[in-house]
Structure formats: structure tokens, C-alpha cells
Write a protein that holds these residues in place. Structure first.
Motif, mmCIF file in Angstrom:
data_model
loop_
_atom_site.group_PDB
_atom_site.id
_atom_site.type_symbol
_atom_site.label_atom_id
_atom_site.label_comp_id
_atom_site.label_asym_id
_atom_site.label_seq_id
_atom_site.Cartn_x
_atom_site.Cartn_y
_atom_site.Cartn_z
ATOM 1 N N LEU A 151 0.826 -1.208 0.000
ATOM 2 C CA LEU A 151 0.000 0.000 0.000
ATOM 3 C C LEU A 151 0.857 1.254 0.000
ATOM 4 O O LEU A 151 1.851 1.335 0.717
ATOM 5 C CB LEU A 151 -0.887 0.042 1.257
ATOM 6 C CG LEU A 151 -2.094 -0.860 1.290
ATOM 7 C CD1 LEU A 151 -2.775 -0.781 2.651
ATOM 8 C CD2 LEU A 151 -3.086 -0.472 0.210
ATOM 9 N N GLN B 48 -6.674 7.077 1.273
ATOM 10 C CA GLN B 48 -7.935 6.994 0.529
ATOM 11 C C GLN B 48 -8.863 5.952 1.141
ATOM 12 O O GLN B 48 -10.036 6.220 1.390
ATOM 13 C CB GLN B 48 -7.628 6.655 -0.928
ATOM 14 C CG GLN B 48 -8.832 6.637 -1.833
ATOM 15 C CD GLN B 48 -8.433 6.264 -3.256
ATOM 16 O OE1 GLN B 48 -7.596 5.388 -3.472
ATOM 17 N NE2 GLN B 48 -9.035 6.936 -4.222
ATOM 18 N N ARG B 49 -8.353 4.771 1.412
ATOM 19 C CA ARG B 49 -9.182 3.689 1.966
ATOM 20 C C ARG B 49 -9.633 3.984 3.393
ATOM 21 O O ARG B 49 -10.694 3.536 3.807
ATOM 22 C CB ARG B 49 -8.425 2.374 1.912
ATOM 23 C CG ARG B 49 -8.242 1.873 0.493
ATOM 24 C CD ARG B 49 -7.484 0.583 0.439
ATOM 25 N NE ARG B 49 -7.257 0.186 -0.939
ATOM 26 C CZ ARG B 49 -6.483 -0.820 -1.289
ATOM 27 N NH1 ARG B 49 -5.859 -1.543 -0.377
ATOM 28 N NH2 ARG B 49 -6.324 -1.116 -2.563
ATOM 29 N N LYS C 230 -2.963 5.394 -1.109
ATOM 30 C CA LYS C 230 -3.986 4.349 -1.062
ATOM 31 C C LYS C 230 -4.485 4.146 0.364
ATOM 32 O O LYS C 230 -5.694 3.997 0.593
ATOM 33 C CB LYS C 230 -3.450 3.019 -1.605
ATOM 34 C CG LYS C 230 -3.542 2.922 -3.089
ATOM 35 C CD LYS C 230 -4.994 2.767 -3.506
ATOM 36 C CE LYS C 230 -5.076 2.555 -4.993
ATOM 37 N NZ LYS C 230 -6.379 2.860 -5.540
#
Length: 142
Positions: free
Chosen positions: A16, A23-24, A20
Motif C-alpha cells: 500500500l 484513501q481507503r 492508497k
């Protein structure tokens, strides 16, 4: 290991990027960057919980309070849980979810029957009503 080291190690293991993960977790990338460069010394519990969820570990593991990354148990602990009708893979938040799903009392009834505490202090009537309103809003948005 520090929180930042643990997060970075898990990110590397899981492939990751900062972007990312941010964002997640629903965290602004700039905030994630600030956390990972060590500038945020005491991230909020919510931020740690969101990151832990994305990385699929417990908050205790991220914070260095446990060596177990997930809700794993020793055999005797597992046996005790299973005798109470829970399997090893059951949802650790099942009871809380059941409670929230069964809130059918008026605000006043809830205030009479339950006393909520946060950080060692009892919540005021106003704070409790805000929590009730929040839960109801969450339910409506499902």
C-alpha cells in the motif's frame, strides 16, 4: 516499534502507498503524510481505528499494546468463547452491533436506563442525546 513504524511495515507488507492507505481510511492524504513523517505525535482514536481497519489489524497492535495483529486467542481463551456460543471467527463487535440495532427506546427512556462514560467521565444529558441522534443518522444512511 512506534505506531509509524508499524504502519509503514504493514503498508510495505500489503503493497500500500500512503495515498492508497489514506484513501481507503477516509483520511486526507496530507494528514496521512504528516502522520507518517512523525509530525503527528498523538493521532486521534478515530484515525488509528480507520488505519487499523484498512490494514486489517487491531488498534492495540498498531499502538504496540499487543503482539497479536488480529483478534487471535490462545486455545483456552478460544474454548471459553466457543462455550458461550461464539466461534473463533465471529465478529468481535457483534454485541455492540446488536445493541445499536435494538435501540427502540425514546431518548428519555435511554437516558433513564443507561449511563454512558467516556474517558472516565459520565456523559452529560446533552452529549448522550447527541450520540443517540448520531446513531439514528447512521442507521438512516445504511
Amino acid at each position: 516499534m512506534t505506531l509509524v513504524d508499524t504502519i509503514k511495515g504493514l503498508m510495505k507488507e500489503q503493497g500500500l502507498t500512503q495515498y492508497k492507505l489514506a484513501q481507503r481510511a477516509g483520511i486526507p492524504h496530507s494528514t496521512m503524510s504528516t502522520l507518517l513523517n512523525g509530525s503527528i505525535k498523538n493521532p486521534s482514536a478515530d484515525m488509528v481505528a480507520r488505519i487499523a481497519e484498512v490494514l486489517q489489524v487491531t488498534t492495540d497492535y498498531l499502538l504496540g499494546l499487543s503482539d497479536l495483529p488480529t483478534h487471535e486467542h490462545s486455545p483456552d481463551q478460544t474454548d471459553r468463547k466457543e462455550t458461550r456460543g461464539q466461534s473463533k471467527n465471529s465478529d468481535p463487535h457483534r454485541n455492540e452491533k446488536e445493541f445499536v440495532d435494538k435501540i427502540e427506546l425514546s431518548d428519555e427512556e435511554l437516558l433513564k436506563q443507561f449511563s454512558l462514560e467516556l474517558d472516565g467521565r459520565e456523559l452529560s444529558k446533552s452529549e448522550t442525546k447527541n450520540i443517540i441522534a448520531f446513531v439514528r443518522t447512521l442507521r438512516q444512511n445504511k
